[in-house]
Design a protein around this motif. Sequence first.
Motif, PDB file in Angstrom:
ATOM      1  N   VAL A  92       0.881  -1.171   0.000  1.00 52.98           N
ATOM      2  CA  VAL A  92       0.000   0.000   0.000  1.00 52.98           C
ATOM      3  C   VAL A  92       0.918   1.219   0.000  1.00 52.98           C
ATOM      4  O   VAL A  92       2.044   1.147   0.480  1.00 52.98           O
ATOM      5  N   GLU A 142      -0.362   6.489   2.050  1.00 49.84           N
ATOM      6  CA  GLU A 142      -1.681   6.974   2.448  1.00 49.84           C
ATOM      7  C   GLU A 142      -2.643   5.808   2.610  1.00 49.84           C
ATOM      8  O   GLU A 142      -3.843   6.012   2.770  1.00 49.84           O
ATOM      9  N   THR A 152      -3.393   3.511   0.258  1.00 51.47           N
ATOM     10  CA  THR A 152      -4.030   3.077  -0.990  1.00 51.47           C
ATOM     11  C   THR A 152      -3.246   1.904  -1.580  1.00 51.47           C
ATOM     12  O   THR A 152      -2.020   1.979  -1.664  1.00 51.47           O
ATOM     13  N   THR A 190      -1.297  -0.332  -4.147  1.00 52.28           N
ATOM     14  CA  THR A 190      -0.559   0.070  -5.349  1.00 52.28           C
ATOM     15  C   THR A 190      -1.169  -0.579  -6.585  1.00 52.28           C
ATOM     16  O   THR A 190      -1.894  -1.571  -6.498  1.00 52.28           O
ATOM     17  N   HIS A 191      -0.858   0.007  -7.749  1.00 50.34           N
ATOM     18  CA  HIS A 191      -1.430  -0.406  -9.023  1.00 50.34           C
ATOM     19  C   HIS A 191      -0.347  -0.475 -10.083  1.00 50.34           C
ATOM     20  O   HIS A 191       0.764  -0.045  -9.862  1.00 50.34           O
ATOM     21  N   ASP A 217      -1.766  11.064  -5.736  1.00 49.46           N
ATOM     22  CA  ASP A 217      -1.975  10.840  -4.315  1.00 49.46           C
ATOM     23  C   ASP A 217      -3.428  11.230  -4.010  1.00 49.46           C
ATOM     24  O   ASP A 217      -4.185  11.610  -4.909  1.00 49.46           O
ATOM     25  N   ARG A 218      -3.805  11.147  -2.740  1.00 52.67           N
ATOM     26  CA  ARG A 218      -5.202  11.377  -2.379  1.00 52.67           C
ATOM     27  C   ARG A 218      -5.648  12.813  -2.663  1.00 52.67           C
ATOM     28  O   ARG A 218      -6.703  13.045  -3.246  1.00 52.67           O
ATOM     29  N   SER A 230      -5.747  13.479  -6.595  1.00 50.47           N
ATOM     30  CA  SER A 230      -6.771  12.704  -7.309  1.00 50.47           C
ATOM     31  C   SER A 230      -8.144  13.285  -6.997  1.00 50.47           C
ATOM     32  O   SER A 230      -8.998  13.394  -7.880  1.00 50.47           O
ATOM     33  N   LEU A 242      -7.474   7.233  -7.747  1.00 46.90           N
ATOM     34  CA  LEU A 242      -6.257   7.008  -6.962  1.00 46.90           C
ATOM     35  C   LEU A 242      -5.413   5.966  -7.685  1.00 46.90           C
ATOM     36  O   LEU A 242      -5.952   4.992  -8.222  1.00 46.90           O
ATOM     37  N   GLY A 296      -2.336   4.830  -6.132  1.00 46.41           N
ATOM     38  CA  GLY A 296      -1.404   4.203  -5.181  1.00 46.41           C
ATOM     39  C   GLY A 296      -0.013   4.793  -5.260  1.00 46.41           C
ATOM     40  O   GLY A 296       0.971   4.096  -5.023  1.00 46.41           O
TER      41      GLY A 296
END
Lengths: 482, 455
Positions: free
Chosen positions: A311, A314, A316, A318-319, A335-336, A339, A346, A348
């Motif tokens: 993650v 934050e 989230t 990852t992608h 980032d949050r 986005s 998001l 990640g």
Amino acid sequence: MAQEFVPAKSFFDRNFGIDSQDLDKVLATALARKADYADLYFEYRKNEGISLEEGLVKNCSQSTSNGVGVRVLSDAKTGYAFTDDITIENLEVAARTAQYIAQTQSSQVPVAVGQPQQAAHDLYPVKTTVTNVPLKNKISLLYDIDKFARSLDPRVKNVFVSLGSEDKVMLVASSQGWVIGDVQPLTRLNVTCIVEESGNRQVGSFGGGGRVEYEFFVGKREYERYAREAVRQAVLNLSARNAPAGTMDVVLGPGWPGILLHEAIGHGLEGDFNRKKTSAFSDRIGQRVGSELCTVVDDGTIPSRRGSINVDDEGTPTHRTTLIENGILKGYLQDRLNSGLMKMPLTGNGRRESYAHIPMPRMTNTFMLAGKDAPEDIIQSVKKGLYAVSFGGGQVDITNGKFVFSASEAYLIEDGQVTHPVKGATLIGNGPDVLTRVSMVGSDLKLDEGVGTCGKDGQSVPVGVGLPTIKIDGLTVGGTTH
Amino acid sequence: MKGNMERLDLSQELARDILAMAQAKGASHGDVVMVEGDSFFVTVRLGEVEKISQAQEKRLGLRLFCGSSSASASTSDISQQAIQRLIDDTVIMARATAEDPFSGLPDASLLARDIPDRDLLDDAARSVSVDEKIAIALAAEKTAMDFDPRITNSEGADFSNQFGRVIYASSQGFSGEYQGSTFGHSVAPVASQDGAMQRDYWYSSNRKFARLDSAKSVGERAARRVLRRLGARKVKTCEVPVVFDPDMAASLLRNLSSALSGYSLYKGASFLNGQIGNKIASQVMTVWDDGTIPGALGSKPFDSEGLPITKKAVVENGELRSYLLDTYSGKKLNMASTGNASRSVGEPPGVAPTNFYLAPGPRTPGEIIASVKQGLYLTETIGFGVNLVTGDYSRGAAGIWIDNGELAFPVEEVTIAGNLKEMFQNIEMVGNDLEMRGRICAPTLKISQMTVAGD
């Protein structure tokens, strides 16, 4: 050391006695005035460094730090406060400081913090982190590397070996009611040597690592390859000529030269610069920024890689994000905060150096997908140019798009043949333009060895890059031979 | 909260207690560095507060010797329990490292006897309000944005300050501390013309709040700097004189200070190895390292080993007079420490310059530019193309082309290259415009010839 998501939560619980009610209370303070979001970021980190020089392991060092950052988001504003003394009282003070940015009374109540969530990935199931391997084993490894490097060539005058390892435990609790944590081991082994021949001194350096076990370095004697490469590069530079100066065709070798993508493309596609429209890539989604041969992705989910994380900082997952597809700009790294403001998903990529830093959009592992050309055909196609296979650092000016990166191993190409090694070549170009000049892409995609660190706004984070062999038509080479 | 986790106040007494505990656990000698501080920063953008951050931090660093082997450790957890663990771990590590006959602390007779007041702290660090700090950042940005219609955007403006305390004690009997503060603000406007954007910035930093450049002057300077970059282009590859503006000249001095670091020298990793007494630069180059200047950013009362700080010529009329050494690197080179020991908590000991500056020359910057027929006035470099082992230098560059002694048009996407050995010898003129804006400073300087690579 704890390895899974639940232990990350219980780690802070056990060590600092902060429970779910405490988290709720602090988050409520953080949202006391009008704000959109608040989170707490707990971090514990232990670093160990062992280094050898002049044939001696002279230094061992260890550093532990823990702290917590409280963040409040309100529109485009971020309030942040952190403390290295994790008590509920200090958290309350930090939360009140962080919500300074929010001006009016709020009616918003945070969602009660629930059970910890399971991270989407388990990318680095390390059983024994390198910091937990007995010190004497690691020290004797460094002596073995020194002996081995010196045995390779009598011109080796000095060898420097460093083994740096880190265990990081992080936990994010958000005002949306979720808690997620991760345990992130990271190790890097580096070998540098200085060679000398008739007063000519040159340096060579090589290393690798990742979120790996100690076995990664010693299992197949990977460290011997690092030493061989460092010595080879230093010896090569003994006979290198000064680099040429001027515009010419450049072939980049596979792997670490992917730093080109990191500097020329990646930074310019980070959400913050694009939201503010200060990037040379601002408002260019859907436009052509590369030749059809170019597809570039950022992927934080490759197992064991230095740039990978389960993650982001934050919380989230990852992608794998496609940045450029067949030359067309597809997406940004978010980032949050950014986005949300850009109303984009998001990705990640919200990362930070530590609890003392505010998250920003950052890269993970950034690379170009393989093409169809055979690497040898690419070199043969160049009449006069430069073949660069290894690099030091690079830098970019986001706003005008100009980037540079410095070759540590490069050769002249003359009539389709790799001929003489050259030293001191810096390449300079323009980010939105450079990929349009990519005329051949090799089938030999390689990721780097795991040594990259990216700096942005004073914050360093570990990253990875990758590239197949590519040919760029006309790039400025900044040497001295005119 | 658990009692054994309770945090202790930092003090010289605690430092001495830690050393005594370490000696009881088997360390032969050692030293302790402790820092604590408050830090604040605010970023504004387009007239609104964007980020604000505030913190208090404490760290403790310990170095222990077992005979001639040593290890170091640091922690942000300053509780009895954590300190005990830190001492135990450090003793174990120190026993595991190699014996090194050069290791050790400075001789007790050399330690600083008094702790001079270098005027490093400004009480404004505690009294200036958050609103006042925000107002400075907002005013600097507004000045820049209002300066010219071509300034269309902003990367933001910031204000930051830190104040804190450093405590150092060693088993040689030294124990001392000092406090210091720094303030800084900067702004980064973005200008556009014909669809192309440029960004530049300007800044001010000082230990004294009242001595910061005004928001107006920083904003205007930033605006002028970004506007002059609009319409930048490449030039043909050529060999020409390069005039370094003061910040770029300071970056060359930074390279010089790295090459003079005792650690680079004894490792054979500096092109200035063995050059003491030799002419390493042109006659016009004199460089000082002076940590005694009252109120300056790089000043301190004693170095990170408790040795006194002095003023010394590093390069005098082109001749290399001094390296930058601590006790260890000095012993390796068979020389005495120069009082340049530097240690951030958690890092192994090293050396750093104090206030390191190129002495001003007789010429105005205008006269230096006027002396160039065709050449580059360098205002920015990017990238890391400096090899201190060989002196090879090749960096991305931006600036203004000089045509017949006058600044003609902006230049970008070029590189400048040479070798530091020759570049220092080829410093032809030094300006009279030295300003102590940072720890490493220089006036304008001219290098007679470098390769500029472009088209």
